[in-house]
Design an enzyme around this catalytic site. Sequence first.
Site, mmCIF file in Angstrom:
data_model
loop_
_atom_site.group_PDB
_atom_site.id
_atom_site.type_symbol
_atom_site.label_atom_id
_atom_site.label_comp_id
_atom_site.label_asym_id
_atom_site.label_seq_id
_atom_site.Cartn_x
_atom_site.Cartn_y
_atom_site.Cartn_z
ATOM 1 N N ALA A 78 0.853 -1.191 0.000
ATOM 2 C CA ALA A 78 0.000 0.000 0.000
ATOM 3 C C ALA A 78 0.888 1.240 0.000
ATOM 4 O O ALA A 78 1.903 1.283 0.697
ATOM 5 C CB ALA A 78 -0.905 0.003 1.229
ATOM 6 N N CYS A 79 0.496 2.231 -0.792
ATOM 7 C CA CYS A 79 1.282 3.464 -0.881
ATOM 8 C C CYS A 79 1.233 4.201 0.464
ATOM 9 O O CYS A 79 0.158 4.506 0.991
ATOM 10 C CB CYS A 79 0.728 4.362 -1.972
ATOM 11 S SG CYS A 79 1.480 5.998 -1.976
ATOM 12 N N VAL A 80 2.417 4.520 0.989
ATOM 13 C CA VAL A 80 2.502 5.080 2.340
ATOM 14 C C VAL A 80 1.798 6.432 2.474
ATOM 15 O O VAL A 80 1.040 6.653 3.431
ATOM 16 C CB VAL A 80 3.971 5.153 2.831
ATOM 17 C CG1 VAL A 80 4.822 6.019 1.916
ATOM 18 C CG2 VAL A 80 4.040 5.680 4.255
ATOM 19 N N ALA A 83 -1.975 6.034 2.270
ATOM 20 C CA ALA A 83 -2.428 5.165 3.364
ATOM 21 C C ALA A 83 -2.459 5.948 4.681
ATOM 22 O O ALA A 83 -3.458 5.910 5.411
ATOM 23 C CB ALA A 83 -1.535 3.940 3.489
#
Lengths: 130, 85, 119
Positions: A78-80, A83
């Site tokens: 998941a893209c930080v 997210a």
Amino acid sequence: MAIFSLLVTANPHSSQGQFSAIQFAKTLLNQGHELKRVFFYADGVLVASRINCPPSDEYNLTKTWAKLAIQHDFELTACVTVAMKRGITNATEAERNALTGDNLDPAFEISGLGQLTEAMLESDRLVTFG
Amino acid sequence: MKTLYILNNPQHFKQCASAMTEEDTLLLIENAVLLADQLEPRSNYFVLEEDLIARGLSNNAEWQTKDYQGFVQLTLDCDKSVSWL
Amino acid sequence: MSQSLAVIFNKAPYGTQSGRELLDIALMAAAFDMNISALFIDDGVYQLLENQQPDILNMKNHSPTFKALELYGIETVLINQEDLSQRGLSADQLLNVADISPSSNINQIISRSDFVFML
């Protein structure tokens, strides 16, 4: 046999895209292709929360992704940035941002957008589910 | 480049179709499968069978169908896919 | 030869986050030396209006970042001519970052790019 990666941006709570992506992933794996990484972006990251709690007679997308990834050894990333914005965090990021808890499912990891670019460059096909 | 256009929103059909060339392929999925009930079939247009069945539309479409196996194969037959959102 | 990516903006700003989050993908891919095109079509042309003031709603104005596209080496920035005129918009209302281009040219770029993202 081909190497696939998926980009999933669909909101797991309000659209069909995550279901479609799981179906696509299962099918390609059954056909003997390889899945390298599923990258979650935009509202797609919401599926990475281990405390997603659908009613017991409904499909649990988080657990389904987790099981599939462990079984077939591919990455759930998941893209930080997006997210964190949406309240999806692991323990490290929670500590760095002085948050009281974390909720990332252990089968998922959070990382930068570079992981999407890398998946694009290292896979034969990238398919988006939004 | 031979491109597979994947459309899930019926409202974006016109936009999506206008970007396509003759060598490209269109696959309707999710709510866009309703279009198979409304628009004329074409040789390079397909509709996802599972999404038709889910919506009780499996007998209606005159369009060519692909199941998920066929969907995966389409992504390999084309050089790339574009999910038109 | 480096791989090419086209990002297509087709939604107006602020009603959804898609413009902002798609822009981030473009900037990241540019850092990986990919050959990027940013294309503005349909209601996406509103992303480039000059006089955006979302701060009055406490929303972040991401439109200045479009000016950074060139800085990131993203030189192909095109806005669809027909979609502009259909909406009664003219070049002098826009941020000075995009070239006005006919659909045929934009479609060609979509067709020949290795990857195409929308959001």
